[in-house]
Design an enzyme around this catalytic site. Sequence first.
Site, PDB file in Angstrom:
ATOM      1  N   ARG A  68     -11.287   0.000  -0.848  1.00 38.46           N
ATOM      2  CA  ARG A  68     -10.580  -1.070  -1.581  1.00 38.46           C
ATOM      3  C   ARG A  68     -10.421  -2.315  -0.736  1.00 38.46           C
ATOM      4  O   ARG A  68     -10.289  -3.423  -1.264  1.00 38.46           O
ATOM      5  CB  ARG A  68      -9.242  -0.560  -2.115  1.00 38.46           C
ATOM      6  CG  ARG A  68      -9.400   0.438  -3.264  1.00 38.46           C
ATOM      7  CD  ARG A  68      -8.071   0.955  -3.746  1.00 38.46           C
ATOM      8  NE  ARG A  68      -7.365   1.700  -2.735  1.00 38.46           N
ATOM      9  CZ  ARG A  68      -7.576   2.988  -2.458  1.00 38.46           C
ATOM     10  NH1 ARG A  68      -8.485   3.654  -3.142  1.00 38.46           N
ATOM     11  NH2 ARG A  68      -6.902   3.599  -1.512  1.00 38.46           N
ATOM     12  N   GLU A 105      -2.390  12.706  10.255  1.00 36.09           N
ATOM     13  CA  GLU A 105      -1.243  13.609  10.369  1.00 36.09           C
ATOM     14  C   GLU A 105      -1.731  15.026  10.725  1.00 36.09           C
ATOM     15  O   GLU A 105      -1.177  15.686  11.588  1.00 36.09           O
ATOM     16  CB  GLU A 105      -0.473  13.614   9.045  1.00 36.09           C
ATOM     17  CG  GLU A 105       0.936  14.144   9.192  1.00 36.09           C
ATOM     18  CD  GLU A 105       1.710  14.028   7.890  1.00 36.09           C
ATOM     19  OE1 GLU A 105       1.178  13.455   6.923  1.00 36.09           O
ATOM     20  OE2 GLU A 105       2.842  14.527   7.866  1.00 36.09           O
TER      21      GLU A 105
HETATM   22  P1  AMP Z   1      -2.957   4.606   6.750  1.00 36.73           P
HETATM   23  O1  AMP Z   1      -4.067   4.772   7.769  1.00 36.73           O
HETATM   24  O2  AMP Z   1      -2.086   5.798   6.672  1.00 36.73           O
HETATM   25  O3  AMP Z   1      -2.175   3.320   6.975  1.00 36.73           O
HETATM   26  O4  AMP Z   1      -3.630   4.547   5.330  1.00 36.73           O
HETATM   27  C1  AMP Z   1      -4.240   3.379   4.917  1.00 36.73           C
HETATM   28  C2  AMP Z   1      -5.449   3.652   4.062  1.00 36.73           C
HETATM   29  O5  AMP Z   1      -5.248   4.712   3.140  1.00 36.73           O
HETATM   30  C3  AMP Z   1      -5.775   2.430   3.255  1.00 36.73           C
HETATM   31  O6  AMP Z   1      -7.173   2.226   3.322  1.00 36.73           O
HETATM   32  C4  AMP Z   1      -5.294   2.732   1.850  1.00 36.73           C
HETATM   33  O7  AMP Z   1      -6.265   2.336   0.911  1.00 36.73           O
HETATM   34  C5  AMP Z   1      -5.098   4.237   1.810  1.00 36.73           C
HETATM   35  N1  AMP Z   1      -3.749   4.636   1.375  1.00 36.73           N
HETATM   36  C6  AMP Z   1      -2.816   5.262   2.134  1.00 36.73           C
HETATM   37  N2  AMP Z   1      -1.723   5.539   1.432  1.00 36.73           N
HETATM   38  C7  AMP Z   1      -1.935   5.056   0.194  1.00 36.73           C
HETATM   39  C8  AMP Z   1      -1.146   5.025  -1.021  1.00 36.73           C
HETATM   40  N3  AMP Z   1       0.086   5.544  -1.085  1.00 36.73           N
HETATM   41  N4  AMP Z   1      -1.672   4.441  -2.100  1.00 36.73           N
HETATM   42  C9  AMP Z   1      -2.916   3.908  -2.057  1.00 36.73           C
HETATM   43  N5  AMP Z   1      -3.707   3.914  -0.961  1.00 36.73           N
HETATM   44  C10 AMP Z   1      -3.233   4.487   0.157  1.00 36.73           C
END
Ligand code: AMP
Length: 180
Positions: A68, A105
């Site tokens: 996205r 995680e």
């Molecule tokens: P993080 O590495 O945990 O910050 O996760 C970020 C990535 O995961 C991004 O590329 C987001 O598109 C996706 N992502 C994580 N959590 C969500 C969520 N609750 N809703 C939509 N996309 C998420």
Amino acid sequence: MTTRATPALESMLRSLIREIPNFPKPGIDFKDITPLLADAVAFRRATEAMAEPFAQDGITHVVGIESRGFILAAPIAQQLGAGFIPVRKPGKLPHTVERIDYALEYGVDALEMHRDSLQWGHRVLVVDDVLATGGTAKATCNLIELAGAQLVGCSVLLALTALPGLVRLRDRRVHTVLRF
Ligand code: AMP
């Protein structure tokens, strides 16, 4: 630094983000941005709000994080007069890549970028839709610096404040349009 959109814009964009509980797995509250992308005015205003704080920063390249992030990064690159570079999951890019592994995680994941896409002197903005734990954005920032380019900052459409992304990236310049 964190700059917020005006309250009117923020509430318009917020109303177009659909929350899907327990997707893709139990316990995840998925933020679905497809209604926002389908609205011509909201899509344009969202990418303008993500690009605007970096308009005077001489950004040469916008890095979009699969998948996205690509959708938002491409118009932001054009607004900033910059090129677009994809950062992808392993095995998707056809040429020689730089790879970075990062902790999830449970377990590890990895991201790749074409090795010849960035070099010293390039000024880079990282773009994604959601900042959650911050692992993906942090790894992408590190990948850019490994390539010898200058990481100017990160622009995300929304940050989940219950998760540690903003804290983990506190030594970076992070711009978020919305917080949930
Ligand atoms: P993080 O590495 O945990 O910050 O996760 C970020 C990535 O995961 C991004 O590329 C987001 O598109 C996706 N992502 C994580 N959590 C969500 C969520 N609750 N809703 C939509 N996309 C998420």
